[in-house]
Design an enzyme around this catalytic site. Structure first.
Site, mmCIF file in Angstrom:
data_model
loop_
_atom_site.group_PDB
_atom_site.id
_atom_site.type_symbol
_atom_site.label_atom_id
_atom_site.label_comp_id
_atom_site.label_asym_id
_atom_site.label_seq_id
_atom_site.Cartn_x
_atom_site.Cartn_y
_atom_site.Cartn_z
ATOM 1 N N PRO A 38 0.798 -1.232 0.000
ATOM 2 C CA PRO A 38 0.000 0.000 0.000
ATOM 3 C C PRO A 38 0.827 1.276 0.000
ATOM 4 O O PRO A 38 1.878 1.359 0.622
ATOM 5 C CB PRO A 38 -0.829 -0.110 1.280
ATOM 6 C CG PRO A 38 -0.107 -1.062 2.144
ATOM 7 C CD PRO A 38 0.584 -2.018 1.218
ATOM 8 N N ASN A 39 0.303 2.223 -0.722
ATOM 9 C CA ASN A 39 0.825 3.592 -0.838
ATOM 10 C C ASN A 39 2.098 3.713 -1.661
ATOM 11 O O ASN A 39 2.559 4.825 -1.909
ATOM 12 C CB ASN A 39 1.016 4.238 0.540
ATOM 13 C CG ASN A 39 -0.292 4.393 1.255
ATOM 14 O OD1 ASN A 39 -1.251 4.918 0.705
ATOM 15 N ND2 ASN A 39 -0.360 3.916 2.492
ATOM 16 N N ARG B 129 4.618 11.097 -1.927
ATOM 17 C CA ARG B 129 4.457 10.846 -0.497
ATOM 18 C C ARG B 129 5.789 10.974 0.234
ATOM 19 O O ARG B 129 6.730 10.245 -0.045
ATOM 20 C CB ARG B 129 3.903 9.433 -0.289
ATOM 21 C CG ARG B 129 3.730 9.069 1.148
ATOM 22 C CD ARG B 129 3.189 7.653 1.308
ATOM 23 N NE ARG B 129 3.168 7.295 2.711
ATOM 24 C CZ ARG B 129 3.595 6.147 3.193
ATOM 25 N NH1 ARG B 129 4.039 5.218 2.394
ATOM 26 N NH2 ARG B 129 3.556 5.918 4.488
ATOM 27 N N TYR C 75 10.978 8.761 1.499
ATOM 28 C CA TYR C 75 10.933 7.742 0.450
ATOM 29 C C TYR C 75 11.647 8.143 -0.832
ATOM 30 O O TYR C 75 11.736 7.338 -1.759
ATOM 31 C CB TYR C 75 9.476 7.389 0.124
ATOM 32 C CG TYR C 75 8.751 6.822 1.316
ATOM 33 C CD1 TYR C 75 9.033 5.548 1.786
ATOM 34 C CD2 TYR C 75 7.792 7.574 1.988
ATOM 35 C CE1 TYR C 75 8.379 5.028 2.890
ATOM 36 C CE2 TYR C 75 7.133 7.057 3.090
ATOM 37 C CZ TYR C 75 7.429 5.791 3.537
ATOM 38 O OH TYR C 75 6.788 5.274 4.630
ATOM 39 N N ASN D 147 8.037 -5.695 -0.823
ATOM 40 C CA ASN D 147 7.920 -4.523 0.037
ATOM 41 C C ASN D 147 6.447 -4.469 0.426
ATOM 42 O O ASN D 147 5.619 -3.930 -0.310
ATOM 43 C CB ASN D 147 8.350 -3.248 -0.681
ATOM 44 C CG ASN D 147 8.297 -2.034 0.230
ATOM 45 O OD1 ASN D 147 7.691 -2.077 1.296
ATOM 46 N ND2 ASN D 147 8.919 -0.956 -0.195
ATOM 47 N N ALA E 51 3.160 -0.906 4.820
ATOM 48 C CA ALA E 51 2.542 -0.917 6.151
ATOM 49 C C ALA E 51 2.080 -2.308 6.572
ATOM 50 O O ALA E 51 2.069 -2.628 7.768
ATOM 51 C CB ALA E 51 1.368 0.061 6.187
ATOM 52 N N ASP F 208 1.646 -15.770 6.732
ATOM 53 C CA ASP F 208 1.224 -17.154 6.503
ATOM 54 C C ASP F 208 1.357 -17.557 5.033
ATOM 55 O O ASP F 208 1.774 -18.678 4.729
ATOM 56 C CB ASP F 208 -0.210 -17.363 6.983
ATOM 57 C CG ASP F 208 -0.334 -17.361 8.499
ATOM 58 O OD1 ASP F 208 0.700 -17.405 9.202
ATOM 59 O OD2 ASP F 208 -1.486 -17.297 8.986
ATOM 60 N N GLU G 71 12.844 -9.449 1.658
ATOM 61 C CA GLU G 71 12.050 -8.314 2.146
ATOM 62 C C GLU G 71 12.845 -7.038 1.878
ATOM 63 O O GLU G 71 14.045 -6.979 2.160
ATOM 64 C CB GLU G 71 11.804 -8.466 3.647
ATOM 65 C CG GLU G 71 11.076 -7.316 4.286
ATOM 66 C CD GLU G 71 10.904 -7.477 5.795
ATOM 67 O OE1 GLU G 71 10.300 -6.583 6.405
ATOM 68 O OE2 GLU G 71 11.378 -8.480 6.368
ATOM 69 N N HIS H 118 12.646 -2.561 1.964
ATOM 70 C CA HIS H 118 11.993 -1.301 2.344
ATOM 71 C C HIS H 118 12.869 -0.155 1.874
ATOM 72 O O HIS H 118 14.095 -0.223 1.986
ATOM 73 C CB HIS H 118 11.809 -1.203 3.863
ATOM 74 C CG HIS H 118 10.948 -2.285 4.410
ATOM 75 N ND1 HIS H 118 9.573 -2.261 4.301
ATOM 76 C CD2 HIS H 118 11.269 -3.435 5.035
ATOM 77 C CE1 HIS H 118 9.090 -3.356 4.853
ATOM 78 N NE2 HIS H 118 10.090 -4.092 5.295
ATOM 79 N N SER I 274 12.945 2.922 3.163
ATOM 80 C CA SER I 274 13.486 3.617 4.333
ATOM 81 C C SER I 274 14.034 2.601 5.331
ATOM 82 O O SER I 274 13.730 1.409 5.260
ATOM 83 C CB SER I 274 12.395 4.461 4.999
ATOM 84 O OG SER I 274 11.399 3.620 5.564
ATOM 85 N N ARG J 27 12.689 4.675 12.348
ATOM 86 C CA ARG J 27 11.387 5.321 12.286
ATOM 87 C C ARG J 27 10.584 5.004 13.543
ATOM 88 O O ARG J 27 11.128 4.558 14.543
ATOM 89 C CB ARG J 27 10.684 4.882 11.003
ATOM 90 C CG ARG J 27 11.529 5.307 9.772
ATOM 91 C CD ARG J 27 10.863 5.128 8.480
ATOM 92 N NE ARG J 27 9.643 5.937 8.416
ATOM 93 C CZ ARG J 27 8.659 5.680 7.568
ATOM 94 N NH1 ARG J 27 8.742 4.666 6.723
ATOM 95 N NH2 ARG J 27 7.591 6.439 7.547
#
Length: 148
Positions: free
Chosen positions: A10-11, A18, A23, A74, A77, A87, A98, A100, A102, A107
Site C-alpha cells: 500500500p501507498n 508521499r 521515500y 515490500n 505498512a 502465513d 524483504e 523497504h 526507508s 522510524r
C-alpha cells in the site's frame, strides 16, 4: 526460468509524492524501470506489481509459489500488521527477500516489528531504490546456488 515477482504494498503507488524526504523522489514507474534493467542484466525476468489491497498481495504470493522463481516483497505498512501475508509467505517455498525504501528501524517504534522478516531469506532497508537492485542481486545469487 520463471520470473521473479516484485510485489509492492500500500501507498507505494504514491512514490515521488508521499514524504519525499523519507521515500525519495523516484516514482513507482521509475523504480520498476530500474528493476527491469537490473534483472535483465542478470538474465532474469520480473513481474512487477503493486496493490493497496492486502488480499491481492496474499493472492499474488500464493500464485508465486508455482509461477515465480522468487519474491521480492515490500509489503509497506502490511509488513507490521499482516499475519495473512506472513502465513502466505510461509508456504511459498521459493526465495523471499524483504525490502523497504526507508530504514524502518530509524522510524516509529511500531515499524520495528516485521511479520515478513521471520519467513524471508534476507532483509534490505534504508537504501532507497538501490535496495531493490540489491534484492535482485540476492535473488539471483540464491537461484544460481540452487542450480549449481
Amino acid at each position: 526460468m520463471k520470473p521473479v515477482y516484485v510485489i509492492n504494498g500500500p501507498n507505494l503507488n504514491m512514490l515521488g509524492l508521499r514524504e519525499p524526504d523519507v521515500y525519495g523522489k523516484e516514482t513507482l514507474a521509475g523504480l520498476e524501470e530500474r528493476c527491469r534493467r537490473k534483472a535483465q542484466a542478470l538474465g532474469l525476468d520480473i513481474s512487477f506489481r503493486q496493490s493497496n489491497i492486502e488480499g491481492e498481495l496474499v493472492s499474488w504470493i500464493q500464485e508465486a509459489r508455482n509461477a515465480a522463481s522468487g519474491i521480492i516483497l515490500n509489503a509497506a505498512a502490511y509488513t507490521h500488521t499482516s499475519i495473512a501475508i506472513h502465513d502466505a509467505l510461509k508456504v511459498a517455498q521459493i526465495p523471499i527477500i524483504e525490502v523497504h525504501l526507508s530504514n524502518i528501524y530509524k522510524r516509529e517504534p511500531f515499524r520495528h516489528h516485521s511479520y515478513v522478516s521471520p519467513v524471508a531469506d534476507g532483509v534490505l532497508c534504508g537504501f532507497g531504490g538501490q535496495g531493490y537492485e540489491l534484492a535482485i542481486d540476492a535473488i539471483h545469487e540464491i537461484l544460481t546456488k540452487k542450480k549449481g
